[in-house]
Enzyme design. Structure first.
Site, mmCIF file in Angstrom:
data_model
loop_
_atom_site.group_PDB
_atom_site.id
_atom_site.type_symbol
_atom_site.label_atom_id
_atom_site.label_comp_id
_atom_site.label_asym_id
_atom_site.label_seq_id
_atom_site.Cartn_x
_atom_site.Cartn_y
_atom_site.Cartn_z
ATOM 1 N N ASP A 1 1.044 -1.052 -0.134
ATOM 2 C CA ASP A 1 -0.068 0.158 0.063
ATOM 3 C C ASP A 1 0.888 1.368 -0.191
ATOM 4 O OD1 ASP A 1 -2.962 1.020 1.194
ATOM 5 O OD2 ASP A 1 -1.404 2.195 1.581
ATOM 6 N N TYR B 1 3.364 9.620 -0.809
ATOM 7 C CA TYR B 1 4.425 9.055 0.151
ATOM 8 C C TYR B 1 5.900 9.370 -0.879
ATOM 9 C CZ TYR B 1 0.719 6.331 2.312
ATOM 10 O OH TYR B 1 -0.373 5.574 2.961
ATOM 11 N N LYS C 1 -2.643 6.096 -4.121
ATOM 12 C CA LYS C 1 -3.640 6.876 -3.896
ATOM 13 C C LYS C 1 -3.310 8.329 -4.555
ATOM 14 C CE LYS C 1 -3.534 4.929 0.669
ATOM 15 N NZ LYS C 1 -2.005 4.490 1.058
ATOM 16 N N HIS D 1 -7.130 10.063 -1.681
ATOM 17 C CA HIS D 1 -6.551 10.259 -0.367
ATOM 18 C C HIS D 1 -7.243 10.611 0.658
ATOM 19 C CE1 HIS D 1 -1.990 9.380 1.192
ATOM 20 N NE2 HIS D 1 -3.089 9.388 2.111
ATOM 21 N N LEU E 1 -1.155 0.507 14.133
ATOM 22 C CA LEU E 1 -0.384 -0.048 15.510
ATOM 23 C C LEU E 1 -0.528 1.142 16.268
ATOM 24 C CD1 LEU E 1 2.570 -1.996 14.077
ATOM 25 C CD2 LEU E 1 0.436 -2.799 14.653
ATOM 26 N N LYS F 1 2.908 -0.742 9.070
ATOM 27 C CA LYS F 1 4.375 -0.254 8.133
ATOM 28 C C LYS F 1 5.463 -0.445 9.227
ATOM 29 C CE LYS F 1 7.080 3.444 8.486
ATOM 30 N NZ LYS F 1 7.738 4.022 9.488
HETATM 31 P P1 A2P Z 1 9.351 1.251 12.495
HETATM 32 O O1 A2P Z 1 9.183 1.627 10.960
HETATM 33 O O2 A2P Z 1 10.659 2.083 12.670
HETATM 34 O O3 A2P Z 1 9.347 -0.188 12.641
HETATM 35 P P2 A2P Z 1 1.413 2.417 11.711
HETATM 36 O O4 A2P Z 1 0.424 2.263 12.843
HETATM 37 O O5 A2P Z 1 1.224 3.284 10.913
HETATM 38 O O6 A2P Z 1 1.419 0.966 11.150
HETATM 39 O O7 A2P Z 1 3.013 2.570 12.519
HETATM 40 C C1 A2P Z 1 3.656 1.711 12.836
HETATM 41 C C2 A2P Z 1 4.658 2.237 13.723
HETATM 42 O O8 A2P Z 1 5.209 1.121 14.697
HETATM 43 C C3 A2P Z 1 5.924 2.552 13.000
HETATM 44 O O9 A2P Z 1 6.578 3.636 13.650
HETATM 45 C C4 A2P Z 1 6.835 1.477 12.837
HETATM 46 O O10 A2P Z 1 8.271 1.736 13.243
HETATM 47 C C5 A2P Z 1 6.411 0.833 14.278
HETATM 48 N N1 A2P Z 1 6.371 -0.800 14.191
HETATM 49 C C6 A2P Z 1 5.814 -1.618 13.183
HETATM 50 N N2 A2P Z 1 5.993 -2.894 13.464
HETATM 51 C C7 A2P Z 1 6.448 -3.043 14.792
HETATM 52 C C8 A2P Z 1 6.497 -4.177 15.763
HETATM 53 N N3 A2P Z 1 6.382 -5.319 15.164
HETATM 54 N N4 A2P Z 1 6.901 -3.696 16.893
HETATM 55 C C9 A2P Z 1 7.247 -2.470 17.437
HETATM 56 N N5 A2P Z 1 6.954 -1.380 16.429
HETATM 57 C C10 A2P Z 1 6.674 -1.761 15.257
#
Ligand code: A2P
Length: 292
Positions: A50, A55, A80, A113, A195, A247
């Site tokens: 995605d 971006y 998007k 978007h 997340l 992400k």
């Molecule tokens: P990073 O890219 O440094 O791993 P979103 O809610 O937009 O998907 O954001 C995800 C955020 O959480 C990003 O800042 C990412 O940072 C971090 N992240 C993604 N996967 C994990 C994971 N498995 N454990 C901890 N942090 C994570």
């Protein structure tokens, strides 16, 4: 690992199937996007990527797809249309620009978007999206950040129902109203910032730290299952029937985030997670987005 991963598919109202779990690449440079998308496809088993014009990494995503060992037809690619490209002519140019950058002749899903604040303009852009779908440049079309009234604006004056509405959605902001209304209209809900977002979430807003990943309730659920909080959040999304694109730029986290098909959250877990709903956003509310 990739041979073992069977990501469930959801059938959109267009008849097209979408892997329920994908990789989001917001805030990745072209180089970072190329590396992480290549890893996600070739090593971790992702089949759904995605991205977005905004971006500014469609070229990197395209290079990764071109170099991956998986054939294009086995991948689901979303991009998007940015806010500056609303209106028919700009929209028709925008898809061509995105396809050229991606090096593709079509995307699987093309999304508006943000709906912005102008009803007539949104409807005109949606009609252009319908043209884009008819031309074969997008297999499915949809929207992001639409509240129920935006979905009504589109429904009142169009032939094609958006396949998806991609909105900020996580346990702090479970978006029950949007999900219910989207379901009523046959629209699948996709979650962004599943997340709890990055440390730089939101346009034109001060950074907000991610509190979900350190939440004690989620930590307790994660400990019960021997999984990470991120895996619990993704599982919550999947078991809620949502399409989710976490992400990360880190290969080990990208691999971890798709390693979520060997456990199930219980009803008790869902009850505990429901208590986290506090309406807190990490991004902008659609009614305040006017950045172009
Ligand atoms: P990073 O890219 O440094 O791993 P979103 O809610 O937009 O998907 O954001 C995800 C955020 O959480 C990003 O800042 C990412 O940072 C971090 N992240 C993604 N996967 C994990 C994971 N498995 N454990 C901890 N942090 C994570």
């Amino acid at each position: 690992m990739s041979d073992r991963i069977q990501t469930p598919l959801i059938t959109l109202n267009s008849g097209v199937t979408i892997p329920q779990l994908g990789l989001g690449v917001w805030q990745a440079s072209n180089e970072q996007a190329e590396q992480i998308v290549r890893f996600a496809i070739d090593e971790a088993g992702y089949r759904h990527i995605d991205t977005a014009a905004a971006y500014e990494n469609e070229e990197g995503v395209g290079r990764a797809i071109a170099g991956a060992s998986v054939p294009r037809e086995d991948l689901f690619v979303t991009t998007k249309l940015w806010n500056a490209d609303h209106g028919r002519d700009a929209a028709l140019r925008a898809i061509d620009t995105s396809l050229a950058k991606l090096g593709l002749d079509h995307v699987d899903l093309y999304l508006i978007h943000w709906p912005l604040q102008d009803r007539a303009e949104l409807v005109e852009t949606w009609h252009a999206m319908e043209e884009i779908q008819r031309s074969g440049k997008a297999r499915s079309i949809g929207v992001c950040n639409c509240e129920p009234h935006h979905l009504d604006w589109i429904a009142a004056d169009s032939d094609v129902t958006p396949a998806v509405d991609q909105v900020e959605l996580h346990p702090h902001l479970p978006q029950y109203v949007i999900r219910a209304y989207a379901t009523y209209r046959g629209i699948a809900t996709q979650s962004w910032s599943p997340l709890g977002g990055t440390s730089r979430s939101g346009w034109g807003k001060a950074s907000k730290p991610n509190t979900l990943l350190h939440d004690p309730t989620l930590q307790a659920v994660a400990a019960r299952h021997g999984k990470s909080v991120a895996q619990v959040l993704i599982r919550w999304q999947l078991q809620s029937g949502l399409i989710v694109m976490p992400k990360s730029l880190h290969p080990e986290r990208v691999a971890q985030n798709i390693d979520v098909f060997d456990f199930e959250l219980t009803g008790e877990d869902f009850e505990a997670i429901a208590g986290l709903d506090n309406g807190e956003r990490v991004g902008l509310h659609p009614d305040t987005m006017d950045h172009r």
